[in-house]
Design a protein around this motif. Sequence first.
Motif, PDB file in Angstrom:
ATOM      1  N   UNK A 208       0.855  -1.186   0.000  1.00 52.00           N
ATOM      2  CA  UNK A 208       0.000   0.000   0.000  1.00 52.00           C
ATOM      3  C   UNK A 208       0.889   1.233   0.000  1.00 52.00           C
ATOM      4  N   UNK A 209       0.323   2.338  -0.442  1.00 47.72           N
ATOM      5  CA  UNK A 209       1.018   3.617  -0.379  1.00 47.72           C
ATOM      6  C   UNK A 209       0.588   4.359   0.877  1.00 47.72           C
ATOM      7  N   UNK A 210       1.326   5.370   1.221  1.00 46.24           N
ATOM      8  CA  UNK A 210       1.016   6.105   2.445  1.00 46.24           C
ATOM      9  C   UNK A 210      -0.358   6.766   2.391  1.00 46.24           C
ATOM     10  N   UNK A 211      -0.815   7.115   1.193  1.00 48.21           N
ATOM     11  CA  UNK A 211      -2.112   7.782   1.069  1.00 48.21           C
ATOM     12  C   UNK A 211      -3.243   6.823   0.701  1.00 48.21           C
ATOM     13  N   UNK A 212      -2.985   5.500   0.753  1.00 49.00           N
ATOM     14  CA  UNK A 212      -4.042   4.533   0.439  1.00 49.00           C
ATOM     15  C   UNK A 212      -5.199   4.677   1.433  1.00 49.00           C
ATOM     16  N   UNK A 213      -6.442   4.845   0.947  1.00 48.14           N
ATOM     17  CA  UNK A 213      -7.592   5.035   1.844  1.00 48.14           C
ATOM     18  C   UNK A 213      -7.883   3.787   2.692  1.00 48.14           C
ATOM     19  N   UNK A 214      -8.529   4.000   3.808  1.00 48.14           N
ATOM     20  CA  UNK A 214      -8.842   2.940   4.767  1.00 48.14           C
ATOM     21  C   UNK A 214      -9.582   1.785   4.099  1.00 48.14           C
ATOM     22  N   UNK A 215     -10.628   2.103   3.351  1.00 50.08           N
ATOM     23  CA  UNK A 215     -11.424   1.035   2.736  1.00 50.08           C
ATOM     24  C   UNK A 215     -10.632   0.265   1.698  1.00 50.08           C
ATOM     25  N   UNK A 216      -9.713   0.935   1.015  1.00 46.14           N
ATOM     26  CA  UNK A 216      -8.863   0.255   0.046  1.00 46.14           C
ATOM     27  C   UNK A 216      -7.919  -0.720   0.766  1.00 46.14           C
ATOM     28  N   UNK A 217      -7.461  -0.342   1.945  1.00 49.11           N
ATOM     29  CA  UNK A 217      -6.617  -1.239   2.746  1.00 49.11           C
ATOM     30  C   UNK A 217      -7.389  -2.504   3.112  1.00 49.11           C
ATOM     31  N   UNK A 218      -8.626  -2.323   3.553  1.00 47.50           N
ATOM     32  CA  UNK A 218      -9.457  -3.474   3.907  1.00 47.50           C
ATOM     33  C   UNK A 218      -9.695  -4.361   2.681  1.00 47.50           C
ATOM     34  N   UNK A 219      -9.872  -3.732   1.520  1.00 48.05           N
ATOM     35  CA  UNK A 219     -10.092  -4.502   0.299  1.00 48.05           C
ATOM     36  C   UNK A 219      -8.842  -5.285  -0.092  1.00 48.05           C
ATOM     37  N   UNK A 220      -7.673  -4.690   0.066  1.00 49.21           N
ATOM     38  CA  UNK A 220      -6.421  -5.379  -0.261  1.00 49.21           C
ATOM     39  C   UNK A 220      -6.251  -6.642   0.586  1.00 49.21           C
ATOM     40  N   UNK A 221      -6.551  -6.546   1.864  1.00 51.21           N
ATOM     41  CA  UNK A 221      -6.423  -7.708   2.742  1.00 51.21           C
ATOM     42  C   UNK A 221      -7.423  -8.792   2.346  1.00 51.21           C
ATOM     43  N   UNK A 222      -8.656  -8.380   2.067  1.00 56.00           N
ATOM     44  CA  UNK A 222      -9.710  -9.342   1.743  1.00 56.00           C
ATOM     45  C   UNK A 222      -9.456 -10.028   0.410  1.00 56.00           C
ATOM     46  N   UNK A 223      -9.163  -9.274  -0.617  1.00 55.73           N
ATOM     47  CA  UNK A 223      -9.026  -9.845  -1.955  1.00 55.73           C
ATOM     48  C   UNK A 223      -7.779 -10.697  -2.120  1.00 55.73           C
ATOM     49  N   UNK A 224      -6.742 -10.408  -1.345  1.00 63.77           N
ATOM     50  CA  UNK A 224      -5.497 -11.163  -1.464  1.00 63.77           C
ATOM     51  C   UNK A 224      -5.333 -12.213  -0.367  1.00 63.77           C
ATOM     52  N   UNK A 225      -6.355 -12.333   0.483  1.00 62.72           N
ATOM     53  CA  UNK A 225      -6.347 -13.332   1.566  1.00 62.72           C
ATOM     54  C   UNK A 225      -5.075 -13.217   2.398  1.00 62.72           C
ATOM     55  N   UNK A 226      -4.766 -12.006   2.838  1.00 67.46           N
ATOM     56  CA  UNK A 226      -3.606 -11.751   3.683  1.00 67.46           C
ATOM     57  C   UNK A 226      -4.055 -11.024   4.939  1.00 67.46           C
TER      58      UNK A 226
END
Length: 225
Positions: free
Chosen positions: A17-35
């Motif tokens: 993630x980048x420093x300016x990645x929004x909160x919901x995008x962070x949650x999506x990254x974890x969910x979609x990549x199963x991490x």
Amino acid sequence: MHHRTVEELMTRDVVRARQDTPFKELARLLEENDITAVPVVDELDRPVGVVSEADLLRKSADQADPAGLAPEPHLESRERARAEGARAEEVMSAPAVCARPGWTVVEAARLMEKRHVKRLPVVDEADRLVGIVSRADLLRVFLRRDEAIREEINRDLLRGTLLLDPRDVTAEVRDGRVTLTGIVEFRTQIRVIEQLCRGVDGVVSVSGSLTFRTDDTRDAPDGRT
């Protein structure tokens, strides 16, 4: 002996993630990549922090209970700021605790234990992100076949490093547990052999009934082996 390195065990295709990645995008990254966590990098791809599920859940924990049953959370000012954060740089755990590709499993595991983290971003000489290694990755050394462990101990350690006669000392391995049998010249060799065997990747325990021809501890002031 060949100790497995972080480079051999790490995941190379790292979701970041980048420093300016929004909160919901962070949650999506974890969910979609199963991490369960994602490193946060700057414009030069250098890790500056890590956002984990625990970091994101802090926002839910900070919310008041609609039913009024749970007590109001009491957070320190810095923790409250992270709970109210909307971007990666505001909610991440920082600074990032990182490893180097050439580190052994022992070095990485000790840093994880010391810093109480579950994964380590791996960086090159320029501190750029090249991988990530987790506790599960480090545990993979214990999946080594007994045959591979036995061959490494008997061939590389006992014969190659210690120059012991195969008729004198042998090692058997079952489920990662090493059993040493035989005889050595000096009593003090026994401790050295056992310690070296414990350092072989995949070894769970070391035991046995090694004997000695000469007790070279009699001249030691405290009688230690």
